[in-house]
Design a protein around this motif. Structure first.
Motif, short mmCIF file in Angstrom:
data_model
loop_
_atom_site.label_atom_id
_atom_site.label_comp_id
_atom_site.label_asym_id
_atom_site.label_seq_id
_atom_site.Cartn_x
_atom_site.Cartn_y
_atom_site.Cartn_z
N THR A 195 -10.51 7.64 5.40
CA THR A 195 -11.95 7.81 5.60
C THR A 195 -12.25 9.06 6.42
OG1 THR A 195 -12.29 5.43 5.51
CG2 THR A 195 -14.01 6.71 6.58
N LEU A 196 -11.42 9.36 7.41
CA LEU A 196 -11.66 10.50 8.29
C LEU A 196 -11.25 11.84 7.70
CD1 LEU A 196 -10.54 8.92 11.69
CD2 LEU A 196 -12.87 9.41 10.93
N SER B 134 -5.08 9.59 0.00
CA SER B 134 -5.60 8.33 -0.53
C SER B 134 -4.53 7.27 -0.37
CB SER B 134 -5.98 8.48 -2.01
OG SER B 134 -4.84 8.83 -2.77
N ALA B 135 -4.95 6.03 -0.48
CA ALA B 135 -4.03 4.91 -0.38
C ALA B 135 -4.37 3.91 -1.46
CB ALA B 135 -4.12 4.27 1.00
N MET C 92 0.85 -1.17 0.00
CA MET C 92 0.00 0.00 0.00
C MET C 92 0.89 1.23 0.00
SD MET C 92 -2.81 1.21 2.85
CE MET C 92 -4.12 0.13 2.33
N GLU C 93 0.44 2.24 -0.77
CA GLU C 93 1.19 3.49 -0.86
C GLU C 93 0.25 4.66 -0.58
OE1 GLU C 93 3.73 3.94 -4.27
OE2 GLU C 93 3.40 6.10 -4.26
N ILE C 94 0.75 5.65 0.14
CA ILE C 94 -0.03 6.84 0.48
C ILE C 94 0.23 7.93 -0.56
CG2 ILE C 94 -0.34 8.69 2.16
CD1 ILE C 94 0.66 6.69 4.30
N LYS C 95 -0.86 8.61 -0.94
CA LYS C 95 -0.75 9.80 -1.79
C LYS C 95 -1.46 10.93 -1.08
CE LYS C 95 -0.35 7.23 -6.02
NZ LYS C 95 -0.88 6.91 -7.31
N MET D 26 -6.72 15.20 10.93
CA MET D 26 -7.23 13.88 11.29
C MET D 26 -6.22 12.78 10.92
SD MET D 26 -9.88 14.55 12.89
CE MET D 26 -10.37 12.86 13.20
N CYS D 27 -5.51 12.95 9.83
CA CYS D 27 -4.51 11.95 9.43
C CYS D 27 -3.39 11.85 10.47
CB CYS D 27 -3.95 12.29 8.05
SG CYS D 27 -3.24 13.96 7.92
N ALA D 28 -2.90 12.99 10.91
CA ALA D 28 -1.81 13.00 11.90
C ALA D 28 -2.28 12.47 13.25
CB ALA D 28 -1.24 14.40 12.04
N LEU D 29 -3.52 12.72 13.59
CA LEU D 29 -4.06 12.19 14.84
C LEU D 29 -4.29 10.69 14.76
CD1 LEU D 29 -6.66 14.98 15.70
CD2 LEU D 29 -4.51 14.50 16.88
#
Length: 63
Positions: free
Chosen positions: A53-54, A61-62, A1-4, A15-18
């Protein structure tokens, strides 16, 4: 899986960092998402899906 991440649509909600502080942070200048590690270890894939999702702006995206 890769994050974009698309910093042009990020609103800096954080929200991503939390949700996954191992993989995301926020820029101190603009508050937008910073991806700390693009390749996601298998044990963090569910956490990344939750962060995606959050995200209220759809900036991350992933695949």
């Amino acid at each position: 899986m890769e994050i974009k991440a698309d910093t042009t649509v990020c609103i800096g909600a954080g929200m991503c960092a939390l949700t996954a502080p191992q993989l995301f942070d926020q820029s101190e200048d603009e508050g937008t998402v910073l991806v700390l590690q693009r390749e996601v270890p298998p044990e963090l894939e569910d956490t990344v899906r939750r962060a995606v999702t959050l995200c209220p702006s759809g900036a991350i995206s992933a695949t």
